[in-house]
Design a protein around this motif. Structure first.
Motif, PDB file in Angstrom:
ATOM      1  N   GLU A 228       0.948  -1.844  -0.178  1.00 52.01           N
ATOM      2  CA  GLU A 228       0.268  -0.209   0.012  1.00 52.01           C
ATOM      3  C   GLU A 228       0.697   1.042   0.454  1.00 52.01           C
ATOM      4  OE1 GLU A 228      -2.962  -0.022  -0.136  1.00 52.01           O
ATOM      5  OE2 GLU A 228      -2.481  -1.923  -0.315  1.00 52.01           O
ATOM      6  N   GLU A 229       1.707   1.559   0.623  1.00 53.90           N
ATOM      7  CA  GLU A 229       2.397   2.170   0.888  1.00 53.90           C
ATOM      8  C   GLU A 229       3.552   2.269  -0.254  1.00 53.90           C
ATOM      9  OE1 GLU A 229       4.217   5.881   2.808  1.00 53.90           O
ATOM     10  OE2 GLU A 229       2.607   3.878   3.616  1.00 53.90           O
ATOM     11  N   PHE A 230       3.996   1.792  -1.048  1.00 46.61           N
ATOM     12  CA  PHE A 230       4.765   1.354  -2.248  1.00 46.61           C
ATOM     13  C   PHE A 230       3.381   2.224  -3.398  1.00 46.61           C
ATOM     14  CE2 PHE A 230       5.211  -0.507  -6.093  1.00 46.61           C
ATOM     15  CZ  PHE A 230       6.743   0.557  -6.880  1.00 46.61           C
ATOM     16  N   ASP A 231       2.537   1.811  -3.468  1.00 43.58           N
ATOM     17  CA  ASP A 231       1.545   2.004  -4.633  1.00 43.58           C
ATOM     18  C   ASP A 231       1.446   3.603  -4.490  1.00 43.58           C
ATOM     19  OD1 ASP A 231       0.170   1.283  -6.793  1.00 43.58           O
ATOM     20  OD2 ASP A 231      -2.171   1.480  -5.378  1.00 43.58           O
ATOM     21  N   ALA A 232       1.336   4.194  -3.251  1.00 42.48           N
ATOM     22  CA  ALA A 232       1.124   5.792  -2.856  1.00 42.48           C
ATOM     23  C   ALA A 232       2.440   6.509  -2.811  1.00 42.48           C
ATOM     24  CB  ALA A 232       0.586   5.444  -1.064  1.00 42.48           C
ATOM     25  N   ARG A 233       3.162   5.551  -3.076  1.00 49.45           N
ATOM     26  CA  ARG A 233       4.313   6.792  -2.787  1.00 49.45           C
ATOM     27  C   ARG A 233       5.167   6.626  -3.763  1.00 49.45           C
ATOM     28  NH1 ARG A 233       2.399   7.143   2.226  1.00 49.45           N
ATOM     29  NH2 ARG A 233       1.709   9.164   2.628  1.00 49.45           N
TER      30      ARG A 233
ATOM     31  N   GLN B 131      11.684   7.815  -7.904  1.00 49.71           N
ATOM     32  CA  GLN B 131      12.806   6.949  -8.761  1.00 49.71           C
ATOM     33  C   GLN B 131      13.943   6.982  -8.243  1.00 49.71           C
ATOM     34  OE1 GLN B 131      13.198   7.052 -12.447  1.00 49.71           O
ATOM     35  NE2 GLN B 131      11.329   7.779 -13.191  1.00 49.71           N
ATOM     36  N   LEU B 132      14.397   5.980  -8.353  1.00 50.19           N
ATOM     37  CA  LEU B 132      15.389   5.538  -7.912  1.00 50.19           C
ATOM     38  C   LEU B 132      16.626   5.974  -7.901  1.00 50.19           C
ATOM     39  CD1 LEU B 132      15.725   1.198  -8.065  1.00 50.19           C
ATOM     40  CD2 LEU B 132      15.373   2.627  -5.689  1.00 50.19           C
TER      41      LEU B 132
ATOM     42  N   LEU C 126       8.719  -2.974  -6.171  1.00 49.41           N
ATOM     43  CA  LEU C 126       9.751  -2.104  -6.401  1.00 49.41           C
ATOM     44  C   LEU C 126      10.990  -2.246  -7.043  1.00 49.41           C
ATOM     45  CD1 LEU C 126      11.489   0.652  -5.576  1.00 49.41           C
ATOM     46  CD2 LEU C 126      12.796  -0.407  -3.249  1.00 49.41           C
ATOM     47  N   ALA C 127      11.537  -3.588  -6.637  1.00 57.99           N
ATOM     48  CA  ALA C 127      11.799  -4.237  -8.038  1.00 57.99           C
ATOM     49  C   ALA C 127      11.949  -4.870  -9.176  1.00 57.99           C
ATOM     50  CB  ALA C 127      12.669  -5.460  -7.340  1.00 57.99           C
ATOM     51  N   ARG C 128       9.892  -4.992  -9.309  1.00 58.60           N
ATOM     52  CA  ARG C 128       9.330  -5.017 -10.903  1.00 58.60           C
ATOM     53  C   ARG C 128       9.211  -4.102 -11.426  1.00 58.60           C
ATOM     54  NH1 ARG C 128       5.531  -9.090 -10.780  1.00 58.60           N
ATOM     55  NH2 ARG C 128       4.308  -7.850 -12.203  1.00 58.60           N
ATOM     56  N   TYR C 129       9.297  -2.591 -10.629  1.00 57.13           N
ATOM     57  CA  TYR C 129       8.757  -1.149 -11.204  1.00 57.13           C
ATOM     58  C   TYR C 129      10.225  -0.297 -12.019  1.00 57.13           C
ATOM     59  CZ  TYR C 129       7.587   3.557 -11.501  1.00 57.13           C
ATOM     60  OH  TYR C 129       7.400   4.702 -11.783  1.00 57.13           O
ATOM     61  N   ALA C 130      11.139  -0.923 -11.083  1.00 64.96           N
ATOM     62  CA  ALA C 130      12.546  -0.577 -10.906  1.00 64.96           C
ATOM     63  C   ALA C 130      13.444  -0.928 -12.039  1.00 64.96           C
ATOM     64  CB  ALA C 130      13.340  -0.583 -10.210  1.00 64.96           C
ATOM     65  N   VAL C 131      12.791  -2.397 -12.776  1.00 65.70           N
ATOM     66  CA  VAL C 131      13.698  -2.730 -14.167  1.00 65.70           C
ATOM     67  C   VAL C 131      13.182  -2.042 -15.323  1.00 65.70           C
ATOM     68  CG1 VAL C 131      13.728  -5.436 -13.112  1.00 65.70           C
ATOM     69  CG2 VAL C 131      12.061  -4.462 -14.085  1.00 65.70           C
TER      70      VAL C 131
END
Length: 751
Positions: A159-164, A169-170, A194-199
């Motif tokens: 939830e926190e990742f989805d919100a913020r 950007q890393l 976070l990793a799925r989004y960052a790749v």
């Protein structure tokens, strides 16, 4: 160290560079310049990983318009961690040499099991259960329910990742798995998502082969990657088998029983579920299949097996749009498969014949079969099911339906009444086996600018372009430069009684052969310090040999010299055995490990320094040649790629033998003895398929030794190796300074 490779400024994170690393980077640079693919063989322990990273990162910095991403594929979590360590060291070197670290993001991606930090979910031991528990807390419909009722649990990290987290950007840096987990704890974000989004934004991505080669996963993770990318397949000697396994399905009676239970559960659920949900799903399917794939990233649990994009543009067939119609359809298909498994002899047929037979027998057409996997996914999502892990049976059957109706070439269907491991127990299995490795890897070659296949054991190099059907712009193998010969390969062809030793099927029950193998191990364990790793062609052969050794008292003689550990099929037992093996080597007692070629030990464990002073290969590890699946593949290779059966079998056996003995040498200061205990290794057709860096040290005089002759050579070798290696002896021979590299580069340009 800052050096120039064919005009490209490269930062190398060590004070010295090996000559083979310099030559390797030259070939790699030519490949990137040509925007093509390559096959490069480099000996184990000679810094292959750091050479790849240093050259490609330098190329990324200078030619950012031509190459935007490095996708580094490895096989195990340990290997991924090693790559991330080298990346961090390289980044620090840029800071020291250039004064500023490169603006780049490097991310390691692994499964939820390796990245989850949720206090309850992360306690699960099986990856499948971690995935299922995660889904129960992050599925979109669960989150919607939570908004109406706070008592329904959700994952606060997601939830926190989805919100913020998505908005940020890393920062520039290298993030291995532990870094991602630490960052997740600091910010309260889910490290996995976070990793799925960052790749997607990362310049360097390091993950497992399956994220590119398995279509069930690749479509979710790597679909949006830039085409201007370099793909590296490290330890690529088994890449053809990885491709084939990703596209193959096995269905047993137990699978169909689970599928039937899933069908019954879904039927009951459909009767209980809100009709409005099913009506909305039906309407979406009528409008368009692509638009129906509304799954958010958290909902993706059962991805489509493999459907070409053009098929996804089509509308869902009308006879499986309604939920109850689809359940009836999959039930009919399951019943048909049950009748096909009632066999008393082996049945082999083509996918085309299977599709004709099913249409004639139960009027099931090809088109709805193609959409089974996609339709099941849509149904499970619409019905808001949480326990997706329990629906593996119906998922496997739906994947099979999609595969067999999508591909008519490059696959074989074999139904066997007995399992090879228990040939007397009736246990029918349907094998839908991929014969053609190019099906999985062709999209990678056609999509990305450069693909690098590299390993320490790729010989003969011309086999991989034939197996994978691609045209490399560069093919190269590199020798290992040594200040003193720290590799000692031997072929032991006979015992002291002059009886030939071999693992040929006809000789396996020969008491003299088994006794000579035992005597070889007894003598070796008496003179070789610390650890000895031994490899057998199969579990069955190892079991039979060890049983005879125990009866003849040979095993007790070995145990007087060293402790003995045995690799079993149980991964937990292997971990305990390896831990104690390393402990015995550390405390001076010494140990012998009996393992299997093609097993976990032969592929993923490094016997560094005293952990592996010798490796003994008992016999040639040919694959089980009576396997009908193997026979079908050999026939396919002969017809489609003109690869003769014997050539492929020998190639396959020798690459696994080389992989086993290569465990003995993990660096230039390491040394090890490689014992090929089978007279057939002395033949030219076998020796020529070993890596060149092993062949160079396998002189003719070492190709037909008795046990006693081999022992004397080993004693002499160990005396020589006992003298400490001095760095000044290696500089200029096996290690180069910056000035020596510059001199070589100048000389190369003059020519």
């Amino acid at each position: 160290m800052r050096l120039t490779i064919d005009g490209l400024p490269v930062v190398f994170p060590y004070d010295y560079i090996y000559p083979e690393q310099y030559a390797y980077m030259l070939e790699l640079k030519r490949t990137l310049d040509a925007k093509g693919h390559c096959v490069l063989e480099m000996p184990s322990g000679t810094g292959k990983t750091v050479s790849l990273l240093a050259l490609i990162i330098a190329y990324l910095q200078v030619n950012s318009s031509e190459i935007q991403k490095l996708i580094y594929c490895s096989r195990t979590v340990q290997e991924i961690n090693k790559v991330m360590e080298e990346l961090k060291r390289l980044r620090r070197s840029y800071q020291e040499e250039v004064g500023v670290a490169p603006e780049m993001v490097g991310v390691a991606l692994s499964s939820r099991k390796n990245l989850c930090i949720h206090p309850e979910v992360s306690k699960q031991e099986e990856g499948r259960l971690v995935d299922s528990s995660c889904h129960k807390l992050t599925a979109s419909f669960v989150r919607q329910r939570h908004q109406k009722n706070n008592s329904i649990p959700v994952c606060l990290f997601y939830e926190e990742f989805d919100a913020r987290g998505r908005a940020e950007q890393l920062p520039s840096g290298i993030y291995d798995m532990s870094d991602l987990k630490e960052l997740g704890r600091q910010k309260g974000w889910c490290p996995y998502f976070l990793a799925r989004y960052a790749v997607e934004q990362a310049n360097v991505v390091v993950f497992n082969y399956s994220y590119l080669l398995d279509p069930k996963i690749a479509g979710l993770v790597s679909k949006k990657f830039s085409k201007k990318a370099v793909v590296v397949f490290d330890e690529a000697h088994n890449i053809d088998n990885v491709c084939i396994e990703a596209m193959s399905v096995n269905i047993s009676r137990r699978t169909l029983d689970r599928c039937q239970a899933n069908i019954d559960a879904l039927s009951k659920k459909i009767r209980d579920v809100n009709e409005e949900q099913l009506r909305e799903e039906y309407q979406r399917l009528v409008e368009h299949l692509q638009e129906a794939r509304q799954n958010r990233d958290t909902d993706v649990q059962m991805a489509n097996a493999v459907l070409p994009d053009e098929v996804l543009q089509e509308a869902m067939p009308g006879n499986i749009r309604r939920a109850e119609h689809f359940i009836g359809f999959i039930k009919r298909f399951t019943e048909y498969l049950k009748t096909r498994l009632r066999v008393q002899h082996v049945v082999a047929e083509t996918p085309t014949y299977f599709l004709q037979h099913i249409q004639q027998s139960v009027c099931i057409e090809r088109k709805p079969l193609r959409f089974c996997s996609e339709r099941l996914h849509s149904l499970l999502w619409s019905m808001e099911l949480l326990d997706t892990a329990n629906f593996s049976g119906i998922n496997l059957v739906a994947n099979f339906a999609t595969l067999i109706s999508t591909y008519t070439k490059g696959f074989s269907l074999i139904i066997e009444p007995f399992d090879d491991r228990a040939p007397t127990i009736y246990n029918p299995v349907l094998h839908f086996s991929c014969m053609d490795a190019t099906i999985a890897i062709k999209p990678v070659f056609s999509r990305f600018q450069s693909v690098v296949l590299t390993s320490g054991t790729l010989s003969p190099l011309d086999m991989y372009p034939r197996l994978l059907d691609f045209q490399p712009v560069t093919v190269g193998h590199f020798s290992i430069t040594l200040a003193k010969p720290c590799v000692c390969p031997l072929v032991v062809s006979r015992g002291n009684d002059q009886v030939a030793i071999t693992s040929r099927f006809e000789s396996r029950a020969d008491a003299a052969v088994v006794r000579n193998y035992g005597n070889l191990l007894v003598d070796m364990s008496a003179i070789i310090p610390d650890g000895i790793a031994c490899f057998f062609p199969s579990y069955e052969y190892m079991d039979s040999v060890v049983l005879v050794w125990v009866e003849q008292g040979i095993m007790s003689k070995v145990q007087r010299n060293k402790l003995v550990f045995i690799e079993t099929r149980d991964s937990g037992e292997i971990s305990v055995a390896l831990k104690n093996y390393f402990l015995a080597c550390d405390n001076g007692r010494g140990a012998v490990l009996l393992a299997i070629a093609r097993g976990k030990v032969s592929e993923g464990i490094d016997f560094v320094d005293h952990y592996g002073r010798a490796v003994i290969m008992f016999g040639i590890p040919y694959v089980y040649t009576q396997s009908r699946i193997l026979k079908a593949r050999l026939e396919y290779l002969r017809d489609q790629f003109q690869i003769r059966e014997n050539d492929f079998l020998t190639f396959d056996a020798m690459r696994h033998a080389a992989q086993c003995v290569g465990r003995a040498l993990r660096g230039k200061t390491d040394y090890g003895i490689m014992v090929f205990a089978d007279k057939r290794f002395g033949r030219h057709d076998k020796r020529s398929k070993l890596p060149k860096w092993i062949q160079e040290h396998l002189k003719e005089s070492l190709c037909s030794l008795s046990t006693e002759e081999a022992i004397q050579i080993c004693k002499k070798f160990l005396r020589e190796m006992a003298q400490p290696a001095r760095q000044e002896d290696q500089v200029g021979v096996s290690m180069l300074t910056l000035e020596q590299v510059q001199a070589r580069e100048k000389k190369r340009l003059e020519h």
